[in-house]
Design an enzyme around this catalytic site. Structure first.
Site, PDB file in Angstrom:
ATOM      1  N   ARG A 121      -0.627  20.163 -22.575  1.00 56.59           N
ATOM      2  CA  ARG A 121      -1.950  19.513 -22.641  1.00 56.59           C
ATOM      3  C   ARG A 121      -1.849  17.981 -22.572  1.00 56.59           C
ATOM      4  NH1 ARG A 121      -2.831  23.263 -26.951  1.00 56.59           N
ATOM      5  NH2 ARG A 121      -3.857  25.126 -26.145  1.00 56.59           N
ATOM      6  N   LYS A 143      -5.805   8.691 -10.894  1.00 59.79           N
ATOM      7  CA  LYS A 143      -6.202   9.890 -10.140  1.00 59.79           C
ATOM      8  C   LYS A 143      -4.929  10.676  -9.870  1.00 59.79           C
ATOM      9  CE  LYS A 143     -10.390   8.791  -7.588  1.00 59.79           C
ATOM     10  NZ  LYS A 143     -10.950   8.589  -6.232  1.00 59.79           N
ATOM     11  N   GLU A 237     -15.186   7.466 -11.438  1.00 56.89           N
ATOM     12  CA  GLU A 237     -15.911   7.427 -10.165  1.00 56.89           C
ATOM     13  C   GLU A 237     -17.333   7.964 -10.273  1.00 56.89           C
ATOM     14  OE1 GLU A 237     -13.414   8.113  -6.675  1.00 56.89           O
ATOM     15  OE2 GLU A 237     -15.167   8.884  -5.630  1.00 56.89           O
ATOM     16  N   HIS A 265      -1.431   8.811   6.104  1.00 53.70           N
ATOM     17  CA  HIS A 265      -2.668   8.521   5.375  1.00 53.70           C
ATOM     18  C   HIS A 265      -3.207   7.114   5.725  1.00 53.70           C
ATOM     19  CE1 HIS A 265      -5.546   8.573   2.083  1.00 53.70           C
ATOM     20  NE2 HIS A 265      -5.025   7.451   1.613  1.00 53.70           N
TER      21      HIS A 265
HETATM   22  P1  NAD Z   1       4.880   9.556   0.384  1.00 52.52           P
HETATM   23  O1  NAD Z   1       4.902   9.696  -1.066  1.00 52.52           O
HETATM   24  O2  NAD Z   1       4.951  10.800   1.196  1.00 52.52           O
HETATM   25  O3  NAD Z   1       6.071   8.575   0.814  1.00 52.52           O
HETATM   26  C1  NAD Z   1       6.274   8.323   2.189  1.00 52.52           C
HETATM   27  C2  NAD Z   1       7.735   8.497   2.571  1.00 52.52           C
HETATM   28  O4  NAD Z   1       8.481   7.361   2.130  1.00 52.52           O
HETATM   29  C3  NAD Z   1       8.425   9.706   1.971  1.00 52.52           C
HETATM   30  O5  NAD Z   1       9.185  10.337   2.948  1.00 52.52           O
HETATM   31  C4  NAD Z   1       9.324   9.104   0.883  1.00 52.52           C
HETATM   32  O6  NAD Z   1      10.475   9.881   0.631  1.00 52.52           O
HETATM   33  C5  NAD Z   1       9.685   7.787   1.497  1.00 52.52           C
HETATM   34  N1  NAD Z   1      10.047   6.709   0.580  1.00 52.52           N
HETATM   35  C6  NAD Z   1       9.450   6.394  -0.581  1.00 52.52           C
HETATM   36  N2  NAD Z   1       9.935   5.243  -1.065  1.00 52.52           N
HETATM   37  C7  NAD Z   1      10.894   4.841  -0.195  1.00 52.52           C
HETATM   38  C8  NAD Z   1      11.747   3.704  -0.128  1.00 52.52           C
HETATM   39  N3  NAD Z   1      11.644   2.705  -1.021  1.00 52.52           N
HETATM   40  N4  NAD Z   1      12.628   3.613   0.886  1.00 52.52           N
HETATM   41  C9  NAD Z   1      12.674   4.579   1.844  1.00 52.52           C
HETATM   42  N5  NAD Z   1      11.873   5.654   1.859  1.00 52.52           N
HETATM   43  C10 NAD Z   1      10.992   5.776   0.845  1.00 52.52           C
HETATM   44  O7  NAD Z   1       3.576   8.775   0.908  1.00 52.52           O
HETATM   45  P2  NAD Z   1       2.690   7.608   0.284  1.00 52.52           P
HETATM   46  O8  NAD Z   1       2.050   6.968   1.443  1.00 52.52           O
HETATM   47  O9  NAD Z   1       3.442   6.782  -0.682  1.00 52.52           O
HETATM   48  O10 NAD Z   1       1.583   8.409  -0.547  1.00 52.52           O
HETATM   49  C11 NAD Z   1       0.649   9.243   0.079  1.00 52.52           C
HETATM   50  C12 NAD Z   1       0.048  10.135  -0.978  1.00 52.52           C
HETATM   51  O11 NAD Z   1      -0.635   9.337  -1.923  1.00 52.52           O
HETATM   52  C13 NAD Z   1      -0.981  11.132  -0.438  1.00 52.52           C
HETATM   53  O12 NAD Z   1      -0.722  12.394  -1.016  1.00 52.52           O
HETATM   54  C14 NAD Z   1      -2.307  10.599  -0.937  1.00 52.52           C
HETATM   55  O13 NAD Z   1      -3.245  11.616  -1.179  1.00 52.52           O
HETATM   56  C15 NAD Z   1      -1.890   9.940  -2.214  1.00 52.52           C
HETATM   57  N6  NAD Z   1      -2.803   8.872  -2.674  1.00 52.52           N
HETATM   58  C16 NAD Z   1      -3.245   8.942  -3.961  1.00 52.52           C
HETATM   59  C17 NAD Z   1      -4.068   7.947  -4.448  1.00 52.52           C
HETATM   60  C18 NAD Z   1      -4.487   7.985  -5.891  1.00 52.52           C
HETATM   61  O14 NAD Z   1      -5.332   7.188  -6.292  1.00 52.52           O
HETATM   62  N7  NAD Z   1      -3.903   8.834  -6.685  1.00 52.52           N
HETATM   63  C19 NAD Z   1      -4.464   6.893  -3.634  1.00 52.52           C
HETATM   64  C20 NAD Z   1      -3.982   6.845  -2.324  1.00 52.52           C
HETATM   65  C21 NAD Z   1      -3.146   7.848  -1.841  1.00 52.52           C
HETATM   66  N1  GLY Z   2      -7.752   5.686  -3.987  1.00 50.55           N
HETATM   67  C1  GLY Z   2      -9.084   5.783  -4.491  1.00 50.55           C
HETATM   68  C2  GLY Z   2      -9.173   5.697  -5.962  1.00 50.55           C
HETATM   69  O1  GLY Z   2      -8.187   5.520  -6.643  1.00 50.55           O
HETATM   70  O2  GLY Z   2     -10.244   5.816  -6.502  1.00 50.55           O
END
Ligand code: NAD
Ligand code: GLY
Length: 358
Positions: A121, A143, A237, A265
């Site tokens: 939890r 989030k 939100e 993304h």
């Molecule tokens: P990701 O986590 O897939 O990372 C991208 C790639 O980079 C992966 O292959 C990873 O292994 C590699 N990587 C990470 N750090 C590295 C480094 N320092 N050197 C070399 N390679 C490295 O992608 P992302 O763009 O970081 O995140 C996308 C995700 O985030 C999506 O699932 C999206 O929905 C989520 N997201 C969440 C929020 C939120 O508010 N929670 C906001 C925006 C996006």
């Molecule tokens: N990435 C949108 C939010 O955090 O609300």
């Protein structure tokens, strides 16, 4: 080192950012009241690059450290992966006070946050984002989510981390395309909330792409400040926080219609921001000049500004699956000129269709 505070009463926390933070974060984490056992959740690629540095820092500060690896990729941001993590946490006998650490990008951060929100939890967690996108966006604001086969981030919780550590040195190993995805979100902050910052980005975009340290630190800090300000005003939100989704409404539709394979993304968000700017222009909310500046900056960053062959009906259908739909109306975040945004829910299908086929 720079510090930005996310003000959320008893759930407030600090975002620490600078160079060389990873090797020294163990002692800082010691100052956050947590248990002695820590589990680091990461993926094989990032573990190989930074796992030992983090492990040494944590054990040096007296923590007992276990690593749990999850497969790399959005397709593994699922409840199945979360269940595998729960299994390991139970094996390791992690208790309520024992923190989790997310080490990697947004996929690892979102799933670690989700597991932290639900295991026993709720256990504490810390974000150590190593992609630019995670450093300016996903690691902040609480989030957390996993994907459902029928939609992205459909299963999740609002659950804040105890701290965020951003070490810009980790960006040196990040592929250029991933850097650009982070830059798309950085540009978003200028558009939604800060015209001066947008101008700063126009002046410095090439240096930012080349990871000039001063420009990078300023851009990350300003992005974190804007996100922290918005989140502290509207954590769950109910209204304001939706502005952080500028460009994401159509961006998500593009990602989903291309099965999350064609665009990253940040790339889909870049295209989505151009469509959102175009909708703003066609609705009479912003000038031609501001629209052009948005397109030019996204273009100068080396990000895509258009997509060909979009099936407009499929996009509109997909928009209705988005979490931003309220009372069956699609909510669009539109700009009233660079630096100011508003939420609109009365945009006609006709106009959406016109803009999508522009
Ligand atoms: P990701 O986590 O897939 O990372 C991208 C790639 O980079 C992966 O292959 C990873 O292994 C590699 N990587 C990470 N750090 C590295 C480094 N320092 N050197 C070399 N390679 C490295 O992608 P992302 O763009 O970081 O995140 C996308 C995700 O985030 C999506 O699932 C999206 O929905 C989520 N997201 C969440 C929020 C939120 O508010 N929670 C906001 C925006 C996006
Ligand atoms: N990435 C949108 C939010 O955090 O609300």
């Amino acid at each position: 080192m720079e510090v930005v505070n996310v003000g959320l009463g008893e759930r407030s926390y600090s975002i620490y950012m600078g160079k060389g933070l990873l090797p020294e974060c163990g002692n800082r984490i010691k100052n956050i009241k947590t248990g002695k056992k820590i589990v680091v959740i990461t993926n094989p690629a990032v573990n190989k690059l930074y796992g030992d540095t983090l492990k040494n820092s944590l054990t040096g500060a007296g923590f007992i450290v276990n690593f749990v690896e999850i497969p790399d990729g959005e397709e593994y941001k699922t409840i199945n992966t979360a269940v595998k993590i729960y299994d390991r946490l139970i094996d390791i006998k992690m208790e309520r006070e024992s923190p989790l650490i997310a080490l990697s990008g947004g996929v690892t951060g979102d799933i670690t946050g989700f597991v932290a929100a639900t295991y026993l939890r709720g256990v504490p967690y810390i974000q150590i984002p190593t992609t630019l996108l995670a450093q300016v966006d996903s690691s902040i604001g609480g989030k957390t989510a996993v994907n459902h086969p029928r939609g992205k981030n459909l299963i999740g919780a609002f659950y804040q981390p105890k701290a965020v550590f951003i070490d810009i040195d980790t960006l040196r190993t990040l592929p250029k395309e991933e850097i650009l995805c982070g830059i798309a979100e950085i540009i978003k902050y200028g558009i939604i909330r800060d015209r001066d910052f947008f101008e700063y980005l126009e002046d410095n975009i090439k240096k930012l792409i080349n990871l000039n340290e001063d420009i990078l630190i300023h851009s990350i800090k300003r992005s974190c400040e804007i996100k922290a300000d918005v989140v502290s005003k509207d954590e769950r939100e109910t209204d304001l926080r939706a502005i952080l989704n500028f460009g994401h409404t159509i961006g998500h539709a593009i990602e989903s219609l291309t099965n999350y394979k064609k665009y990253r993304h940040g790339e889909a968000v870049a295209i989505g921001m151009v469509y959102a700017a175009r909708l703003s222009l066609e609705s009479g909310f912003c000038s031609n000049k501001d629209y052009d500046r948005v397109v030019n900056l996204i273009n100068a960053a080396g990000l895509p500004t258009a997509i060909s062959g979009l099936n407009t009906n499929a996009v509109i259908d997909s928009l209705y699956l988005d979490k931003k739909v309220k009372e069956e109306k699609i909510r669009f975040i539109l700009m009233n000129g660079i630096g100011s945004t508003e939420i609109y829910s009365d945009i006609s299908h006709e106009l959406i269709r016109k803009v999508l086929s522009h």
